[in-house]
Design a protein around this motif. Structure first.
Motif, PDB file in Angstrom:
ATOM      1  N   THR A 148      58.767  72.364  80.733  1.00 14.79           N
ATOM      2  CA  THR A 148      59.134  72.836  79.402  1.00 14.79           C
ATOM      3  C   THR A 148      58.283  72.134  78.341  1.00 14.79           C
ATOM      4  OG1 THR A 148      60.874  71.193  79.338  1.00 14.79           O
ATOM      5  CG2 THR A 148      61.491  73.405  79.998  1.00 14.79           C
ATOM      6  N   LEU A 149      58.015  70.840  78.559  1.00 17.87           N
ATOM      7  CA  LEU A 149      57.172  70.109  77.605  1.00 17.87           C
ATOM      8  C   LEU A 149      55.783  70.719  77.543  1.00 17.87           C
ATOM      9  CD1 LEU A 149      57.685  66.271  77.969  1.00 17.87           C
ATOM     10  CD2 LEU A 149      58.455  67.818  76.197  1.00 17.87           C
TER      11      LEU A 149
ATOM     12  N   ILE B  12      62.665  56.761  82.534  1.00 17.00           N
ATOM     13  CA  ILE B  12      61.727  57.528  81.708  1.00 17.00           C
ATOM     14  C   ILE B  12      62.101  57.441  80.233  1.00 17.00           C
ATOM     15  CG2 ILE B  12      60.999  59.113  83.541  1.00 17.00           C
ATOM     16  CD1 ILE B  12      62.881  61.176  82.206  1.00 17.00           C
ATOM     17  N   ALA B  13      62.836  56.384  79.865  1.00 20.14           N
ATOM     18  CA  ALA B  13      63.227  56.217  78.453  1.00 20.14           C
ATOM     19  C   ALA B  13      62.020  56.270  77.514  1.00 20.14           C
ATOM     20  CB  ALA B  13      64.011  54.932  78.272  1.00 20.14           C
ATOM     21  N   LEU B  18      59.245  59.247  73.172  1.00 22.65           N
ATOM     22  CA  LEU B  18      58.043  59.890  72.627  1.00 22.65           C
ATOM     23  C   LEU B  18      58.264  61.386  72.420  1.00 22.65           C
ATOM     24  CD1 LEU B  18      55.193  58.171  74.669  1.00 22.65           C
ATOM     25  CD2 LEU B  18      55.871  57.735  72.326  1.00 22.65           C
ATOM     26  N   THR B  19      58.953  62.020  73.371  1.00 22.05           N
ATOM     27  CA  THR B  19      59.199  63.460  73.253  1.00 22.05           C
ATOM     28  C   THR B  19      60.080  63.756  72.044  1.00 22.05           C
ATOM     29  OG1 THR B  19      59.100  63.549  75.649  1.00 22.05           O
ATOM     30  CG2 THR B  19      59.967  65.480  74.536  1.00 22.05           C
ATOM     31  N   ILE B  20      61.120  62.925  71.870  1.00 20.37           N
ATOM     32  CA  ILE B  20      62.008  63.140  70.722  1.00 20.37           C
ATOM     33  C   ILE B  20      61.224  62.943  69.424  1.00 20.37           C
ATOM     34  CG2 ILE B  20      63.989  62.188  69.489  1.00 20.37           C
ATOM     35  CD1 ILE B  20      65.257  61.631  72.203  1.00 20.37           C
ATOM     36  N   THR B  21      60.389  61.908  69.380  1.00 23.28           N
ATOM     37  CA  THR B  21      59.595  61.682  68.171  1.00 23.28           C
ATOM     38  C   THR B  21      58.703  62.884  67.894  1.00 23.28           C
ATOM     39  OG1 THR B  21      59.527  59.387  68.891  1.00 23.28           O
ATOM     40  CG2 THR B  21      58.162  59.972  67.012  1.00 23.28           C
ATOM     41  N   LEU B 111      51.416  62.602  70.895  1.00 27.85           N
ATOM     42  CA  LEU B 111      52.528  61.986  71.618  1.00 27.85           C
ATOM     43  C   LEU B 111      52.813  62.732  72.919  1.00 27.85           C
ATOM     44  CD1 LEU B 111      54.951  61.057  68.704  1.00 27.85           C
ATOM     45  CD2 LEU B 111      53.337  59.604  69.902  1.00 27.85           C
ATOM     46  N   LEU B 112      52.721  64.070  72.894  1.00 30.24           N
ATOM     47  CA  LEU B 112      52.963  64.823  74.128  1.00 30.24           C
ATOM     48  C   LEU B 112      51.874  64.520  75.155  1.00 30.24           C
ATOM     49  CD1 LEU B 112      54.210  68.268  72.770  1.00 30.24           C
ATOM     50  CD2 LEU B 112      55.518  66.529  73.978  1.00 30.24           C
TER      51      LEU B 112
END
Lengths: 167, 482
Positions: A148-149, B12-13, B18-21, B111-112
């Motif tokens: 999904t990412l 994977i925190a 990073l994904t949330i950011t 970031l991604l």
């Protein structure tokens, strides 16, 4: 019988794979690709991967390639340049590399021959939809969510590149 | 059915943060574009939080049904990647304001891509490794073309895209062949099967060759290097810095995992010969072609090709020594390149124009701090003591000599001597030549200057006192080779 079906499907796949790159009319290229993906679906079905065969037809022939056709229509591409036109050296090198990879594939096929008749893992009597669905939500849960990412990144990138200049 | 456990999620925190950011940046961009000035700060907070999470939570080892291995090695690589991202973001803020392209998408994509690199480096299964590589590559295609009004930038994006697509095809084909040969995508299973059989069967050999070919594109190793100069030259400089460091690090770790798992050094003389050939060709071609470059970024592209050639020597040696040498080399390579690219990001007038070495004439006195930072990094890239570049090369060549590859070490040392010529030419232009008559107008940016200075200080301090890095690398690599 299975061998005959396989040989016919494989021959169709190879012929239309070539027709996907050779003609200079992009509509013909895409339609050849559609037929090739049907032939691949037949090969998958022979291998016992019924779910993959169905997905191949629904997703690739049905959705993705129709999208390609839309893009070609919207961009009004009538003809494209012949492969490697105006670049004889690159065309020659490209042909050599393609021939090299093709030769390597024949070698690989020869190496795989002893494995003939082996059933692919997951190809069981119940069909392949069940094991694939199970794998997606168990061992491959991480990959399943992670994709999904990948889609988000691709969409964000495409929208950024595609949107017009800001005033 | 697998329900993610607490350990799975905690492991994977950093990726989740990073994904949330990234998501937050996209949402703020959409609804509050007035806050754009603060985007680089927000992205920076996200990266720092990710580093904190990686250091704070304990490392659980195998998670997500054995797909990922979050251990000391993963932590080392994650932190190395995140530090590189901090430099990238520090450079990006002022750079994007100058080129009027500061939007949330830039930071979100960076970031991604970072998440992709981290997943790629900490996965022990070819499936998530491939997905990680894709998440790393797709944002980079767009980021290289980010200066949409600049033709060279769009060209860089397109070239990287075409080459990257070919590389992905190679990689996935190789994975399919390895799966055909071993019926597994798990590196441990593949490794033990191949290592216990004591030789590479032809199917494994072809699959491995295709995987190495795919990764060689990302590493810009000869003969898959042709894209590097154009993409380096055309892409926005912060993206170039990221591109020069992060994908190469992740790809080297995957190569190292493959080489170690299959014990390629001992079972396959063909692999040793092929990899040594690639290493020597990359070093030689990179260094010789770099000499004739007039554009600093192109020169650094060829220098990057040569440096990955040195790093390949360590990959060939593998084991505890070679593995630690790869990690040390990556840290050194990151600091040197970040410092160099940050300096160039500031010493550049317009992004759609080449960054000529001649434009740097006389800058040694005009912009002393940035010029000094650039000089430090270039000396280090050339492998001059006491900088970290020397330490890294020393560790690599010592590992090679200990394993009996004296000739590889000798070729490497000779190549380093050649490389000194073109690195020092830039230093010569900055300090020994007068300012040109039409003086280029470089905009001073405190943030970029700080980034360059910090990287240069790192190059110097870790060069004089490398013990912490050497020890961390040795601890990290133990999880791979024990």
């Amino acid at each position: 019988m299975v061998t005959i079906i396989f040989l016919v499907a494989a021959a169709i796949a190879v012929v239309f794979a070539v027709l996907t790159v050779v003609p200079r009319d992009p509509t013909k290229n895409v339609l050849s690709l559609v037929i090739m993906s049907f032939a691949m679906a037949a090969v998958f079905a022979i291998l016992g991967m019924d779910f993959l065969a169905a997905i191949q037809i629904i997703v690739y022939s049905g959705a993705v390639l129709v999208l390609f056709l839309f893009v070609i229509m919207l961009l009004k591409i009538r003809r494209i340049e012949a492969l490697g036109s105006g670049r004889p050296v690159q065309a020659l090198l490209g042909a050599l590399v393609a021939a090299g990879i093709g030769g390597m594939m024949l070698v690989v096929a020869g190496l795989l021959l002893p494995l003939q008749g082996a059933v692919l893992p997951g190809a069981v009597e119940t069909g392949t939809a069940f094991p694939i669905g199970r794998a997606l939500l168990s061992t491959h849960l991480f990959a399943f969510e992670f994709i999904t990412l990948l889609l988000v990144a691709a969409i964000v990138g495409a929208v950024y590149l595609g949107k017009g200049e800001e005033e | 059915m697998l329900t993610p456990t607490h350990a799975d999620l905690v492991a994977i925190a950093p990726e989740i943060i990073l994904t949330i950011t990234a998501g937050l940046l996209l949402i703020v961009e959409a609804f509050l574009p007035g806050l754009r000035r603060h985007f680089s700060g927000l992205a920076m907070v996200g990266v720092l939080a990710a580093i904190w999470a990686r250091l704070h939570f304990e490392l659980p080892g195998a998670v997500w049904a054995g797909m990922m291995q979050i251990d000391e090695l993963a932590a080392f690589v994650d932190i190395y990647i995140l530090v590189a991202v901090i430099f990238t973001i520090a450079m990006a803020g002022p750079f994007l304001r100058r080129t009027e392209t500061e939007v949330g998408e830039f930071y979100a994509l960076i970031l991604l891509a970072t998440v992709g690199a981290m997943v790629m480096a900490s996965s022990v299964n070819l499936l998530p490794i491939f997905l990680g590589l894709e998440l790393l590559s797709i944002p980079l295609y767009v980021l290289n073309a980010f200066l949409r009004r600049s033709q060279v930038s769009v060209e860089a994006g397109l070239k990287y895209f075409v080459v990257g697509a070919v590389a992905s095809a190679f990689l996935v084909y190789g994975i399919a062949l390895l799966y055909g040969a071993t019926a597994s995508t798990d590196l441990a299973v593949i490794g033990s099967q191949v290592a216990s059989s004591g030789q590479l069967n032809p199917l494994v050999a072809i699959g491995l060759a295709m995987i190495v070919g795919g990764l060689a594109f990302k590493l810009a190793l000869v003969p898959c290097h042709a894209w590097a100069p154009d993409v380096y030259q055309g892409g926005p400089t912060p993206v170039t810095a990221f591109l020069a460091v992060v994908p190469k690090g992740a790809a080297l770790i995957v190569l190292l995992r493959l080489a170690d798992g299959m014990d390629l050094l001992h079972i396959s003389p063909q692999w040793v010969a092929a990899a040594a050939g690639i290493a020597v060709a990359s070093q030689t071609l990179g260094n010789i072609v770099a000499i004739v470059q007039s554009d600093v970024k192109r020169m650094l592209a060829y220098s990057g090709i040569a440096h990955m050639g040195y790093a390949m020597v360590a990959v060939i040696v593998a084991g505890a020594d070679g593995g630690a040498a790869v990690l040390v080399y990556l840290v050194a390579y990151t600091l040197m390149n970040m410092g160099a690219f940050a300096s160039i990001a500031m010493l550049s007038e317009r992004e759609d124009r080449p960054h000529f070495i001649n434009d740097l004439r006389g800058q040694g006195y005009k912009r002393p701090i940035v010029a000094l930072a650039l000089t430090t990094c270039l000396f280090s890239l050339a492998g001059v003591p006491p900088f970290i570049g020397f330490t890294a090369k020393f560790v690599v060549f010592r590992a090679a000599v200990n394993e009996g590859f004296v000739w590889l070490a000798v070729i490497g040392v000779v190549n380093s001597l050649v490389s000194a010529f073109y690195y020092l030419r830039v230093v010569y232009a900055m300090y020994m030549q007068p300012l040109p008559r039409r003086e280029p107008k470089f905009q001073f940016s405190f943030q970029i200057a700080t980034a360059a200075a910090v990287a240069a200080l790192g190059v110097l301090i870790l060069g004089i006192y490398p013990t912490p890095i050497l020890e961390a690398a040795q601890t990290a690599i133990l999880v791979l080779v024990r």
